[in-house]
Design an enzyme around this catalytic site. Structure first.
Site, short mmCIF file in Angstrom:
data_model
loop_
_atom_site.label_atom_id
_atom_site.label_comp_id
_atom_site.label_asym_id
_atom_site.label_seq_id
_atom_site.Cartn_x
_atom_site.Cartn_y
_atom_site.Cartn_z
N ASP A 1 2.09 152.83 -31.09
CA ASP A 1 2.79 152.19 -32.22
C ASP A 1 3.02 153.12 -33.42
OD1 ASP A 1 3.05 149.85 -30.85
OD2 ASP A 1 1.63 148.70 -32.05
N ARG B 1 7.52 143.68 -25.24
CA ARG B 1 6.64 142.60 -24.75
C ARG B 1 7.22 141.24 -25.12
NH1 ARG B 1 2.29 144.93 -26.09
NH2 ARG B 1 2.02 145.66 -23.94
N ASP C 1 2.61 145.19 -17.38
CA ASP C 1 2.45 146.64 -17.32
C ASP C 1 3.48 147.26 -18.26
OD1 ASP C 1 0.75 148.69 -16.11
OD2 ASP C 1 2.66 149.57 -15.52
N LYS D 1 6.99 143.49 -35.22
CA LYS D 1 6.90 144.01 -33.84
C LYS D 1 6.95 142.87 -32.83
CE LYS D 1 4.16 146.44 -30.42
NZ LYS D 1 2.86 146.93 -29.94
#
Ligand code: ITT
Length: 218
Positions: free
Chosen positions: A168, A201, A78, A195
């Protein structure tokens, strides 16, 4: 070992695969690989609660259909963008923010609402919460683990590139002093390879990898 991801977001999934890399390829499974589909209401009050709702929905679905195997990890991610000026919104509401408009419209609207803000007032961060349900043995209770990744940045003043997904194009890495150098490092400007090395993440997934290595799962 199977790492089964409870996500319906293909962008997210392709980032997860790229971050984990070839070494993990044989272990990564999607819901469609397993032949199941869940899409629970993300009505938790925190990233942790929402990630738990998603991972638990998939765990229960697989359990009810007798699809669980020893050594499974059921994983949900999440993620949200938190903007200080908006009291950390959109946060857990990142996908529902501003209702039924396109992501591009959302990004433009955020820039519009922040257009008069000083450089120092543009702080934002991305956060990913991973909840991992570890099924050691199908017949015993699973273990619940969680990992978190965060990256600080700020909201750019304009959209230069639209690559990537979600927010982004407007989220820039670093701090506002970078603005003065004329070098705005939005995730879109940096590109997906960079990224995936530095993102919220990536940080959360690397903690999961450390856990798997430490416990000799891989
Ligand atoms: P699942 O719950 O099925 O995984 P989702 O899209 O609902 O997919 P999240 O709740 O975690 O996933 O994310 C909410 C939104 O936040 C997502 O739809 C994107 O718009 C945005 N988002 C998530 N991760 C992002 C990232 O790495 N970069 C930019 N935007 C992101």
């Amino acid at each position: 070992m199977r790492l089964i991801f409870a996500t319906n977001n293909n962008h997210k999934l392709s980032e997860i695969k790229a971050i984990l890399g070839e070494r993990f390829c044989p272990y990564i499974f999607t819901m469609s690989d397993i032949g199941v589909s869940v899409n629970p209401d993300e009505n938790g009050k925190t990233f942790m609660e929402n990630a738990l709702i998603k991972s638990n929905a998939l765990y229960m679905e697989m359990k009810n259909k007798e699809l669980l195997k020893d050594g499974d990890f059921i994983i949900a991610d999440d993620t949200g963008l938190c903007i200080k000026h908006f009291n950390n919104a959109p946060g857990i509401f990142s996908s529902r923010f501003m209702g039924n408009i396109t992501q591009k419209e959302k990004n433009l609207k955020i820039l519009e609402l922040m257009k008069d803000l000083d450089d120092t007032e543009r702080y934002a961060f991305f956060i990913t919460k991973l909840v991992v349900i570890e099924v050691d043995k199908v017949e015993t209770d699973p273990k619940i683990l969680d990992f978190e990744g965060k990256i600080d940045g700020y909201i750019a003043k304009k959209i230069e590139k639209t690559d990537g997904f979600g927010y982004d194009p407007i989220f820039a890495v670093g701090d506002y002093t970078d603005i003065y150098k004329g070098y705005v490092k939005t995730f879109s400007n940096l590109g997906i390879d960079i990224k995936n090395k530095i993102s919220h993440r990536a940080k959360a997934l690397l903690l999961l990898v450390e856990y798997l290595e430490k416990n000799h799962k891989i």
